[in-house]
Motif scaffolding. Structure first.
Motif, PDB file in Angstrom:
ATOM      1  N   ILE A  62       0.847  -1.189   0.000  1.00  0.00           N
ATOM      2  CA  ILE A  62       0.000   0.000   0.000  1.00  0.00           C
ATOM      3  C   ILE A  62       0.882   1.238   0.000  1.00  0.00           C
ATOM      4  N   THR A  63       0.764   2.065  -1.002  1.00  0.00           N
ATOM      5  CA  THR A  63       1.620   3.234  -1.124  1.00  0.00           C
ATOM      6  C   THR A  63       1.035   4.466  -0.448  1.00  0.00           C
ATOM      7  N   ALA A  64      -0.272   4.440  -0.163  1.00  0.00           N
ATOM      8  CA  ALA A  64      -0.894   5.602   0.477  1.00  0.00           C
ATOM      9  C   ALA A  64      -0.342   5.814   1.882  1.00  0.00           C
ATOM     10  N   ARG A  65       0.079   4.741   2.510  1.00  0.00           N
ATOM     11  CA  ARG A  65       0.688   4.805   3.848  1.00  0.00           C
ATOM     12  C   ARG A  65       1.849   3.824   3.858  1.00  0.00           C
ATOM     13  N   THR A  66       3.046   4.325   3.702  1.00  0.00           N
ATOM     14  CA  THR A  66       4.219   3.477   3.508  1.00  0.00           C
ATOM     15  C   THR A  66       4.645   2.814   4.813  1.00  0.00           C
ATOM     16  N   ASP A  67       5.552   1.856   4.691  1.00  0.00           N
ATOM     17  CA  ASP A  67       6.070   1.164   5.871  1.00  0.00           C
ATOM     18  C   ASP A  67       6.753   2.125   6.825  1.00  0.00           C
ATOM     19  N   PHE A  68       7.439   3.122   6.277  1.00  0.00           N
ATOM     20  CA  PHE A  68       8.150   4.060   7.137  1.00  0.00           C
ATOM     21  C   PHE A  68       7.185   5.013   7.834  1.00  0.00           C
ATOM     22  N   GLN A  69       6.077   5.333   7.193  1.00  0.00           N
ATOM     23  CA  GLN A  69       5.041   6.116   7.865  1.00  0.00           C
ATOM     24  C   GLN A  69       4.387   5.297   8.977  1.00  0.00           C
ATOM     25  N   ARG A  70       4.256   4.012   8.748  1.00  0.00           N
ATOM     26  CA  ARG A  70       3.725   3.128   9.794  1.00  0.00           C
ATOM     27  C   ARG A  70       4.667   3.100  11.002  1.00  0.00           C
ATOM     28  N   ASP A  71       5.976   3.118  10.739  1.00  0.00           N
ATOM     29  CA  ASP A  71       6.941   3.195  11.843  1.00  0.00           C
ATOM     30  C   ASP A  71       6.664   4.422  12.706  1.00  0.00           C
ATOM     31  N   PHE A  72       6.495   5.552  12.049  1.00  0.00           N
ATOM     32  CA  PHE A  72       6.218   6.812  12.748  1.00  0.00           C
ATOM     33  C   PHE A  72       4.975   6.679  13.617  1.00  0.00           C
ATOM     34  N   ASP A  73       3.922   6.118  13.040  1.00  0.00           N
ATOM     35  CA  ASP A  73       2.658   5.982  13.768  1.00  0.00           C
ATOM     36  C   ASP A  73       2.796   5.035  14.962  1.00  0.00           C
ATOM     37  N   ARG A  74       3.558   3.961  14.803  1.00  0.00           N
ATOM     38  CA  ARG A  74       3.732   3.010  15.908  1.00  0.00           C
ATOM     39  C   ARG A  74       4.450   3.673  17.085  1.00  0.00           C
ATOM     40  N   VAL A  75       5.419   4.518  16.797  1.00  0.00           N
ATOM     41  CA  VAL A  75       6.100   5.234  17.874  1.00  0.00           C
ATOM     42  C   VAL A  75       5.147   6.208  18.547  1.00  0.00           C
ATOM     43  N   VAL A  76       4.376   6.958  17.764  1.00  0.00           N
ATOM     44  CA  VAL A  76       3.449   7.952  18.309  1.00  0.00           C
ATOM     45  C   VAL A  76       2.465   7.320  19.286  1.00  0.00           C
ATOM     46  N   PHE A  77       1.966   6.133  18.957  1.00  0.00           N
ATOM     47  CA  PHE A  77       0.934   5.506  19.775  1.00  0.00           C
ATOM     48  C   PHE A  77       1.499   4.628  20.895  1.00  0.00           C
TER      49      PHE A  77
END
Length: 452
Positions: free
Chosen positions: A21-36
Motif C-alpha cells: 500500500i503506497t498511500a501509507r508506507t512502511d516508514f510512515q507506519r513506523d512513525f505511527d507506531r512510535v506515536v501511539f
C-alpha cells in the motif's frame, strides 16, 4: 553500503512481506507506531532542560522529539531528492528518506531515564559506588557489566523499541530495519576496549548485551559495515547522521529560546546569538522592525536559524556521501558546516546560563538520590525473592508488588539470571516519568503516605 539495501523495509521480528500500500508506507507506519506507544507518551513528563517545570511553554522530551522529527523529515527529504537523482534509485521516493528520519528522530530520546542526562549519570554512579548495587554489577563481565557502569539512554531506547513496547511481539514494535538502523547513532555494544575505535559512531553504546542479536539482524538487513569480526561494532547507517543533526539543531537553537522565555537570557543576548548564525543579518534586522513583540522576534529568528542550518547540513552530507557510504566519514555533520563556531556558541551559552541554573541543579541533584534509592531498594527486594522465594522477608514480598510483572518475570517470580534480573530493574526505573519517580521514592522511603 548500498542505498537500495539501506532503505530496507524488512521488519524486525516479523516474517510478513513489506506492505504494497503506497498511500501509507512502511516508514510512515513506523512513525505511527512510535506515536501511539506508551513510552512516547511518557516523554511529556520527562526533562528536556528544566525538570518538573510549571511553565507550560517550556519544552519537555516529548515536544523536543516532535520538533526534532519535523526537522529530520525536512532534512531527510531534501537529501533524498539528491540521492535518488544521483543513483537513479528505482521505486524510492524522497519522502521515504524523510519518513525514516522523522520516525527515528521521534524515538531518539524514548529511552532516556527520569531527570534527563543526569538520570543516566545517576544509574552509572549507582552501579559503580552504591553499597549493594556495585557488588551486584561487579560480578558481571564484559558488556553485561558495562551496560550498567556505562548506562546509556540510546541503548535503552533500542530496548524500548525492540523489546519493551509490545513485549509479546518478537521485535517489540517491529519497526523496519531502516528506521532502527537510522535510530542507532552508536552501533556498538558497551564493551569494545578503551580507545580501540575512533569516530563519533563509537562514542557511546547503542545496544545492550541482551539486544546484540537484535541489532545484528538490523545491521545484516540494511548492510552496515562491520568494524570488528568478533566485537559488536559497525559503522553508522548514513541517515543516522541526519538524525543526529536534527537533534543537534533543535536542542542548540531551541534551548536558547527556552532560556529567553524563562528569563535566564536577555532578549538582546538571544537576538545576537541567532543573528550571528544567519547570513545577511542587517537585512533581517530590518525585517524585525515589522514584528512588534520581542517573543515573536525571537520565534522568527529561531525559525530562520533552523532553516539555514538544515541547508548547511544537507550540503555537508551530500559533499561527503561517498565517504559516509564507505565508512570513512564518521563525524557529526554539525562539526563541518560553515557556521560551526556560531552554532557551538549557542551550546556554550546554554551550558553557562541554562544547564547550571539553580532550579535545574537543585532538582537534578535530588534526582541522583531518587534514582539511586529506588535502584538500591528494589534490587535487594528482587534478589531476596529470587533466592529465597516465599521464604523471603515480609518486606521484600510486599515491596515486590510495587514492580509490574513485566519487570520481574513470569508469575511475578524474578528471573534467575543475575544480569537479566538487573536489566529488568533498570528497564523499570528508566521508564519512569520524573513525577512518578519522585512519587514512588516518597512512598518507599516513607516521606509521603497515602492519605497523609
Amino acid at each position: 553500503m548500498q542505498w537500495q539495501r539501506l532503505l530496507s523495509r524488512k521488519r524486525l521480528g516479523s516474517s510478513q512481506k513489506p506492505s504494497e500500500i503506497t498511500a501509507r508506507t512502511d516508514f510512515q507506519r513506523d512513525f505511527d507506531r512510535v506515536v501511539f506507544s506508551s513510552a512516547f507518551r511518557r516523554m511529556q513528563d520527562k526533562t528536556q532542560i528544566f525538570p518538573l517545570t510549571k511553565i507550560d511553554y517550556v519544552r519537555t522530551r516529548l515536544t523536543h522529539s516532535l520538533e526534532s522529527s519535523s526537522v529530520g523529515r525536512s532534512l531527510g527529504t531534501l537529501v533524498g531528492e539528491q540521492i535518488i537523482a544521483r543513483h537513479r534509485l528505482v521505486a524510492s521516493e524522497a519522502s521515504d528518506f524523510g519518513d525514516i528520519c522523522a520516525a527515528a528522530c521521534l524515538a531518539h530520546d524514548i529511552g532516556n531515564p527520569p531527570f534527563g542526562h543526569s538520570g543516566e549519570d545517576a544509574i552509572r554512579l549507582w552501579a559503580e559506588t552504591s553499597a549493594y548495587g556495585s557488588q551486584r554489577v561487579g560480578v558481571l563481565r564484559d558488556s553485561q557489566r558495562e551496560d550498567f557502569l556505562n548506562f546509556e539512554g540510546n541503548a535503552q531506547g533500542f530496548r524500548v523499541l525492540t523489546r519493551l513496547q509490545n513485549r509479546d511481539n518478537p521485535g517489540g514494535l517491529q519497526l523496519t530495519a531502516a528506521t532502527l538502523a537510522a535510530f542507532t547513532k552508536y552501533p556498538r555494544e558497551s564493551c569494545i576496549g578503551s580507545g580501540r575505535f575512533d569516530g563519533v559512531s563509537a562514542k557511546k553504546p547503542g545496544f545492550t548485551a541482551e539486544d546484540r542479536e537484535h541489532f545484528e539482524m538490523v545491521a545484516q538487513s540494511v548492510g552496515l559495515i562491520r568494524r570488528d569480526p568478533m566485537l559488536g561494532i559497525w559503522y553508522r547507517h548514513p541517515l543516522a547522521f541526519l538524525v543526529e543533526a536534527a537533534d543537534d539543531i533543535c536542542y542548540r537553537v531551541i534551548d536558547i529560546e527556552d532560556g529567553y522565555r524563562v528569563g535566564h537570557l536577555s532578549f538582546e543576548s538571544a537576538l545576537d546569538l541567532y543573528l550571528s548564525v544567519l547570513n545577511q543579518p542587517d537585512k533581517l534586522k530590518q525585517r524585525l522592525n515589522g514584528i512588534i513583540g520581542d517573543k515573536e522576534k525571537i520565534e522568527f529568528l529561531r525559525a530562520k536559524v533552523i532553516n539555514q542550518t538544515i541547508i548547511e547540513c544537507k550540503a555537508c552530507f551530500l559533499d561527503n556521501e561517498a565517504d559516509i557510504l564507505a565508512g570513512r566519514f564518521d563525524q557529526p555533520l554539525m562539526s563541518h558546516i560553515p557556521h560551526q563556531q556560531e552554532m557551538n556558541q549557542l551550546i556554550e551559552v546554554a551550558r553557562e546560563k541554562l544547564y547550571c541554573a539553580r532550579e535545574v541543579v537543585e532538582i537534578e541533584t535530588a534526582g541522583f538520590q531518587v534514582i539511586s534509592e529506588l535502584l538500591e531498594r528494589f534490587v535487594r527486594v528482587l534478589d531476596d525473592v529470587a533466592v529465597r522465594g516465599e521464604r523471603a522477608s515480609p518486606r521484600s514480598l510486599m515491596m515486590i508488588r510495587l514492580i509490574p510483572e513485566q519487570f520481574i518475570g513470569l508469575g511475578r517470580r524474578p528471573v534467575a539470571d543475575d544480569y537479566a534480573r538487573l536489566l529488568k530493574l533498570t528497564d523499570f526505573v528508566a521508564g519512569m516519568t520524573d513525577s512518578y519517580a519522585v512519587s514512588l521514592y516518597k512512598k518507599v522511603t516513607g516521606i509521603s503516605l497515602p492519605g497523609g
